[in-house]
Design a protein around this motif. Structure first.
Motif: not given
Length: 122
Positions: A17, A19, A79, A81, A83
Motif C-alpha cells: 500500500s 498513500r 489523497y 490511498q 491498496n
C-alpha cells in the motif's frame, strides 16, 4: 494561479500500500473536481480517480475496490490511498484540479501537479 504538489510515491512490493498526497496552494473547494491521473512509461496519461466539490467519488475500473480518493478541505489536500498494488500500477501519478465534476476529462484540467513516481516491484 494554484500550485499542486504531490508526495508519497515510492517503491512498494506487489500487494502493498501507499498513500499519495496532493497539497494545493489555494482552496481545493474552489474547483468542481479534483482528480488523480497516472502515466506509465510509453503510455498516455490516464485518469484514475476523481472527487467532486460535493465529495462524491468516481474511479476507473482498473482501480475500483483497491484505491480510495479523499480530501481534507481545511488542509487543501487531496489523497489517494492505494491498496493491493500491482506491477501494472507502476506510473508517475499526477494530481489535477478541474472545471468539471470529478475532473476525469483531461481537456478540462486547469492545473497539474509535477507528479510523483510509484513503482510496484518485488
Amino acid at each position: 494561479q494554484v500550485q499542486l504538489v504531490e508526495s508519497g510515491g515510492g517503491l512498494v512490493q506487489p500487494g502493498g500500500s501507499l498513500r499519495l498526497s496532493c497539497a494545493a496552494s489555494g482552496s481545493i473547494f474552489s474547483f468542481n473536481g479534483m482528480a488523480w491521473y497516472r502515466q506509465a512509461p510509453g503510455k498516455q496519461r490516464e485518469s484514475v480517480a476523481g472527487i467532486s466539490r460535493g465529495g462524491n467519488t468516481n474511479y476507473v475500473d482498473a482501480v475500483k475496490g483497491r484505491f480510495s480518493i479523499s480530501r481534507d478541505i481545511g488542509k487543501s489536500t487531496m489523497y489517494l490511498q492505494m491498496n493491493s498494488l500491482k506491477p501494472e500500477d507502476t506510473a508517475v501519478y499526477y494530481c489535477a484540479a478541474s472545471d468539471r465534476m470529478y475532473g476525469l476529462d483531461p481537456k478540462f484540467v486547469k492545473y497539474w501537479g509535477q507528479g510523483t513516481q510509484v513503482t510496484v516491484s518485488s
